[in-house]
Design an enzyme around this catalytic site. Structure first.
Site, PDB file in Angstrom:
ATOM      1  N   TYR A 226      54.881 -15.902  14.595  1.00 17.52           N
ATOM      2  CA  TYR A 226      53.427 -15.962  14.394  1.00 17.52           C
ATOM      3  C   TYR A 226      52.986 -17.412  14.452  1.00 17.52           C
ATOM      4  CZ  TYR A 226      48.881 -14.834  12.238  1.00 17.52           C
ATOM      5  OH  TYR A 226      47.540 -14.686  11.984  1.00 17.52           O
TER       6      TYR A 226
ATOM      7  N   LYS B 148      53.056 -13.752  18.300  1.00 22.00           N
ATOM      8  CA  LYS B 148      51.649 -13.455  18.036  1.00 22.00           C
ATOM      9  C   LYS B 148      50.899 -14.773  18.161  1.00 22.00           C
ATOM     10  CE  LYS B 148      48.273 -11.975  14.595  1.00 22.00           C
ATOM     11  NZ  LYS B 148      48.006 -11.574  13.189  1.00 22.00           N
TER      12      LYS B 148
ATOM     13  N   TYR C 162      51.819 -25.310   4.721  1.00 19.30           N
ATOM     14  CA  TYR C 162      51.657 -26.298   3.643  1.00 19.30           C
ATOM     15  C   TYR C 162      52.679 -27.427   3.690  1.00 19.30           C
ATOM     16  CZ  TYR C 162      50.781 -28.435  -0.896  1.00 19.30           C
ATOM     17  OH  TYR C 162      50.504 -29.347  -1.875  1.00 19.30           O
TER      18      TYR C 162
ATOM     19  N   ILE D 231      47.529  -7.823  17.771  1.00 22.24           N
ATOM     20  CA  ILE D 231      47.700  -7.593  16.334  1.00 22.24           C
ATOM     21  C   ILE D 231      46.362  -7.971  15.725  1.00 22.24           C
ATOM     22  CG2 ILE D 231      48.985  -8.190  14.243  1.00 22.24           C
ATOM     23  CD1 ILE D 231      51.390  -8.864  16.073  1.00 22.24           C
TER      24      ILE D 231
ATOM     25  N   ARG E 249      45.993 -22.057  10.219  1.00 27.72           N
ATOM     26  CA  ARG E 249      46.352 -21.715   8.848  1.00 27.72           C
ATOM     27  C   ARG E 249      47.572 -22.484   8.350  1.00 27.72           C
ATOM     28  NH1 ARG E 249      44.012 -17.497   6.238  1.00 27.72           N
ATOM     29  NH2 ARG E 249      42.680 -16.154   7.478  1.00 27.72           N
TER      30      ARG E 249
ATOM     31  N   THR F 251      48.704 -11.897   6.840  1.00 29.96           N
ATOM     32  CA  THR F 251      47.593 -12.682   6.287  1.00 29.96           C
ATOM     33  C   THR F 251      46.462 -11.764   5.839  1.00 29.96           C
ATOM     34  OG1 THR F 251      48.118 -14.392   7.910  1.00 29.96           O
ATOM     35  CG2 THR F 251      46.027 -14.596   6.763  1.00 29.96           C
TER      36      THR F 251
END
Length: 324
Positions: free
Chosen positions: A138, A166, A112, A206, A143, A49
């Site tokens: 992740y 993560k 999305y 991270i 997001r 990202t």
């Protein structure tokens, strides 16, 4: 780093330095990777990202892996991030990344299209099946729109290639629960929560702020490894205003590039649209936080010369990121 952990502990979610017209600044990429490794990072996540994966082309993503491997020269692991919300495309990308020499892959939850947990499970399994590389899941619902639920994480933990998560969800009780019931490693995906994550058994981080200051994160991780909470806490507190500068006012990528450019460490603060540089009032807030930063090893803010004009707006590159 041990055979049990193929990723490292202090991982940088690398920004992708760009020229003023939005093309990847390849010499700048090499310099930045070398800088963060020299300052204590033992893992680099390219094309995540923070690396602006959404607006990079596939050839740029593959080249970032190749350049990362060349510059790291065995000093740090190169993990490729990003992925795709199209399973077939994600498989293709990670296969090419493996051929390019990546040491591991980080797969983000499909964004999305908001799949069900069954869709998320299938996506991760098929991508993990398509590569021999170790996989980090992740989990960042802010997001992607959907979390990886606890039950899904438990099922994914049975896949031989899926070794880590993560976590940018911030649910510490769930992290503890998964650590108790699986062999998964956890990496903190939220700069403000690195020390709390490590304190309950996470393997590492991270980080975004570690683009600017990897050394204090190395200090925190090494201190936790030897059970020295006082040293870890002192470094955590020292980082707090810088973490706030990076994570509060604009997207992390934008803030990091603005700060790195102000420190003279990258040639341009440019980001690709739809990201844009900070507006005047946002830049002022970032600079106010920077004024509170004191004594962070490896970062001298006495020489901080932010350039709001250079950062203004965003670049519209000649080739669209999803072209393949």
């Amino acid at each position: 780093m041990t055979a049990d952990n193929p990723f490292g502990q202090v991982l940088v979610a690398l920004v992708t330095p760009m020229t003023a017209d939005g093309e990847v600044d390849w010499p700048g990429v090499e310099q930045h990777i070398d800088d963060v490794i020299s300052a204590g990072a033992d893992g680099i996540v390219v094309t995540g990202t923070t690396g602006e994966t959404s607006t990079l082309t596939d050839p740029e993503k593959i080249r970032l892996v190749e350049v990362g491997k060349d510059v790291a020269a065995g000093r740090a692991k190169i993990i490729t991030g990003g992925g795709s919300n199209e399973t077939a495309h994600a498989i293709e990308l990670y296969r090419h990344s493996e051929q390019a020499g990546a040491d591991g892959i980080m797969i983000v939850t499909p964004y999305y299209n908001k799949p069900t947990q069954a869709g998320i499970l299938t996506h991760f399994r098929l991508v993990a099946d398509a590569t021999d590389l170790p996989v980090i899941l992740y989990d960042i619902p802010g997001r992607t729109g959907v979390p990886i639920r606890y039950e899904t994480i438990l099922r994914l933990a049975k896949h031989p290639n899926i070794l880590a998560v993560k976590d940018a969800k911030g649910d510490f009780s769930e992290v503890s629960r998964v650590l108790n019931q699986t062999d998964l490693m956890y990496f903190s995906g939220d700069d403000a929560n690195v020390l709390p994550h490590l304190a309950i058994g996470a393997t590492g981080l991270i980080g975004v702020t570690s683009n600017i200051a990897p050394a204090p994160y190395r200090t925190i991780v090494d201190a936790v490894n030897r059970g020295d909470l006082a040293t870890a806490t002192a470094a955590h507190q020292q980082l707090e205003p810088l973490v706030r500068a990076v994570g509060t006012h604009v997207p992390g990528t934008v803030a990091v590039k603005y700060i790195l450019h102000g420190l003279g460490r990258i040639g341009s603060p440019r980001v690709r649209l739809p990201l844009v540089g900070p507006e005047e009032w946002e830049a002022a807030l970032i600079e106010d936080e920077i004024d509170l930063v004191q004594g962070i090893p490896g970062v001298d803010f006495h020489n901080f010369r932010p350039d709001r004009n250079a950062a203004a707006g965003g670049a519209l590159p000649k080739v669209a990121g999803t072209t393949r």
